[in-house]
Design a protein around this motif. Structure first.
Motif, short mmCIF file in Angstrom:
data_model
loop_
_atom_site.label_atom_id
_atom_site.label_comp_id
_atom_site.label_asym_id
_atom_site.label_seq_id
_atom_site.Cartn_x
_atom_site.Cartn_y
_atom_site.Cartn_z
N GLY A 1 23.10 -62.86 -61.05
CA GLY A 1 23.88 -62.74 -59.82
C GLY A 1 23.26 -61.87 -58.75
O GLY A 1 23.97 -61.45 -57.81
N PHE A 2 21.94 -61.60 -58.84
CA PHE A 2 21.27 -60.76 -57.85
C PHE A 2 20.36 -61.61 -56.96
O PHE A 2 19.39 -62.20 -57.46
CB PHE A 2 20.45 -59.66 -58.53
N PRO A 3 20.63 -61.68 -55.66
CA PRO A 3 19.76 -62.44 -54.76
C PRO A 3 18.46 -61.68 -54.50
O PRO A 3 18.35 -60.48 -54.81
CB PRO A 3 20.59 -62.54 -53.48
N ARG A 4 17.49 -62.35 -53.93
CA ARG A 4 16.21 -61.69 -53.66
C ARG A 4 16.36 -60.53 -52.68
O ARG A 4 15.57 -59.59 -52.69
CB ARG A 4 15.20 -62.71 -53.13
N GLU A 5 17.40 -60.59 -51.84
CA GLU A 5 17.64 -59.49 -50.90
C GLU A 5 18.00 -58.20 -51.62
O GLU A 5 17.90 -57.11 -51.03
CB GLU A 5 18.78 -59.88 -49.93
N ALA A 6 18.41 -58.30 -52.87
CA ALA A 6 18.78 -57.11 -53.64
C ALA A 6 17.59 -56.46 -54.32
O ALA A 6 17.72 -55.37 -54.88
CB ALA A 6 19.84 -57.47 -54.69
N TYR A 7 16.42 -57.12 -54.29
CA TYR A 7 15.24 -56.59 -54.98
C TYR A 7 14.83 -55.24 -54.37
O TYR A 7 14.77 -55.08 -53.15
CB TYR A 7 14.06 -57.54 -54.87
N ILE A 8 14.52 -54.29 -55.22
CA ILE A 8 13.99 -52.99 -54.82
C ILE A 8 12.62 -52.82 -55.47
O ILE A 8 12.50 -52.98 -56.69
CB ILE A 8 14.92 -51.84 -55.27
N THR A 9 11.62 -52.49 -54.68
CA THR A 9 10.28 -52.26 -55.23
C THR A 9 9.83 -50.81 -55.08
O THR A 9 8.73 -50.46 -55.48
CB THR A 9 9.25 -53.19 -54.55
N ASP A 10 10.71 -49.96 -54.52
CA ASP A 10 10.37 -48.54 -54.39
C ASP A 10 10.35 -47.86 -55.75
O ASP A 10 11.08 -48.26 -56.67
CB ASP A 10 11.41 -47.83 -53.51
N SER A 11 9.55 -46.82 -55.87
CA SER A 11 9.53 -46.01 -57.08
C SER A 11 10.76 -45.11 -57.12
O SER A 11 11.45 -44.91 -56.10
CB SER A 11 8.26 -45.14 -57.10
N TYR A 12 11.03 -44.51 -58.29
CA TYR A 12 12.13 -43.57 -58.37
C TYR A 12 11.85 -42.33 -57.51
O TYR A 12 12.78 -41.72 -56.97
CB TYR A 12 12.41 -43.17 -59.82
N GLY A 13 10.59 -41.96 -57.36
CA GLY A 13 10.26 -40.85 -56.49
C GLY A 13 10.66 -41.12 -55.05
O GLY A 13 11.24 -40.26 -54.37
N THR A 14 10.38 -42.33 -54.57
CA THR A 14 10.74 -42.70 -53.20
C THR A 14 12.25 -42.80 -53.04
O THR A 14 12.81 -42.34 -52.05
CB THR A 14 10.07 -44.04 -52.83
N LEU A 15 12.92 -43.40 -54.03
CA LEU A 15 14.38 -43.49 -53.97
C LEU A 15 15.02 -42.10 -53.94
O LEU A 15 16.01 -41.87 -53.23
CB LEU A 15 14.90 -44.28 -55.17
N TYR A 16 14.43 -41.18 -54.69
CA TYR A 16 14.93 -39.81 -54.70
C TYR A 16 14.74 -39.14 -53.35
O TYR A 16 15.64 -38.46 -52.84
CB TYR A 16 14.23 -39.02 -55.80
N GLU A 17 13.57 -39.33 -52.74
CA GLU A 17 13.32 -38.73 -51.42
C GLU A 17 14.30 -39.28 -50.39
O GLU A 17 14.80 -38.54 -49.54
CB GLU A 17 11.88 -38.99 -51.01
N ASP A 18 14.56 -40.59 -50.46
CA ASP A 18 15.52 -41.20 -49.53
C ASP A 18 16.92 -40.62 -49.75
O ASP A 18 17.66 -40.35 -48.79
CB ASP A 18 15.55 -42.72 -49.73
#
Length: 201
Positions: free
Chosen positions: A158-175
Motif C-alpha cells: 500500500g505504499f506508492p512510489r511517492e512514499a519512498y525515502i532514500t535519505d539515511s537515518y543521519g539525514t532524517l535525524y538532522e531534518d
C-alpha cells in the motif's frame, strides 16, 4: 569479483514510540511476511577522519552492535535513482570495543551514533527482506532487495512510489532536529522520553 550492491528504500509507518509499530507488524503478517530475526536493540557507530573525508565523498564507514553481533560496514557513493543503491561490503567482528579501537588507531573515530530497535521479516522464496525500525525520529520499514521486488512489494503493502525515502537515518535525524529547533548530537532512543536540547543551528 562482482561488486556487492545494496538496493533499498524506506517508508514511514508512524511517529516515534509505539505509534504505527503494531499496525506495521499486522500489515506484514497479512501479506505473508514472517519474522526471520526478532526485535533487537542496535547501536550504530559512524566513523570518519578528522577532516570528515568519508562523508564528504558520499561514503559510510559504520560499526553496528545488534545484540551480540558486531558488523563492520563500508558503503560507497549512491547511484542516483528512485531507490537507494550503493556498493556495500561487510564483515563480522568479535568485539565492539576492540573493533572501534583498531579503526581509531587508523584515524577513524566515532562522529555520530544512532540507535534503534529492528525486527526483520521475509516471505518464503522471495529475494528481499523487510525490516521494521523503531527510531527516535519515527518508525520506518526498509525494503531491501532487487529493484522490481521493492516496487512490487511496496505497492502490495500500500505504499506508492511517492512514499519512498532514500535519505539515511543521519539525514532524517538532522531534518528532525531542524524542525524541532534542536542542536543535533547523537540519535539516541532516550529522545523518545525527553530531548530538551539547544535552540537554533
Amino acid at each position: 569479483m562482482k561488486t556487492p550492491i545494496e538496493t533499498e528504500i524506506k517508508v514511514r509507518v508512524g511517529r516515534a514510540g509505539n505509534a504505527g509499530v503494531a499496525k506495521a507488524r499486522a500489515l506484514l503478517r497479512r501479506h505473508g511476511f514472517k519474522i526471520t530475526a526478532p526485535r533487537v536493540f542496535e547501536q550504530n557507530l559512524v566513523l570518519d577522519d578528522a577532516k570528515g573525508t568519508i562523508r564528504e565523498r558520499g561514503m559510510l564507514l559504520r560499526v553496528r552492535a545488534a545484540g551480540s553481533a558486531i558488523t563492520c560496514t563500508f558503503k560507497g557513493p549512491e547511484t542516483p535513482g528512485r531507490h537507494k543503491r550503493r556498493e556495500e561490503r561487510e564483515f563480522r567482528a568479535s568485539d565492539l570495543e576492540s573493533c572501534v579501537t583498531v579503526f581509531a588507531a587508523l584515524g577513524f573515530r566515532e562522529v555520530f551514533r544512532y540507535e534503534k530497535y529492528r525486527t526483520e521479516f521475509a516471505r518464503d522464496d522471495e529475494p528481499g527482506i523487510v525490516t521494521l525500525d523503531e527510531t527516535p525520529v519515527g518508525n520506518f520499514m526498509e525494503l531491501e532487495g532487487p529493484s522490481r521486488w521493492i516496487d512490487r512489494t511496496a505497492k502490495n503493502l500500500g505504499f506508492p512510489r511517492e512514499a519512498y525515502i532514500t535519505d539515511s537515518y543521519g539525514t532524517l535525524y538532522e531534518d528532525w532536529c531542524r524542525l524541532k529547533g534542536i542542536e543535533p548530537g547523537d540519535m539516541r532512543l532516550s529522545a523518545l522520553r525527553t530531548r530538551p536540547g539547544k535552540r537554533g543551528r
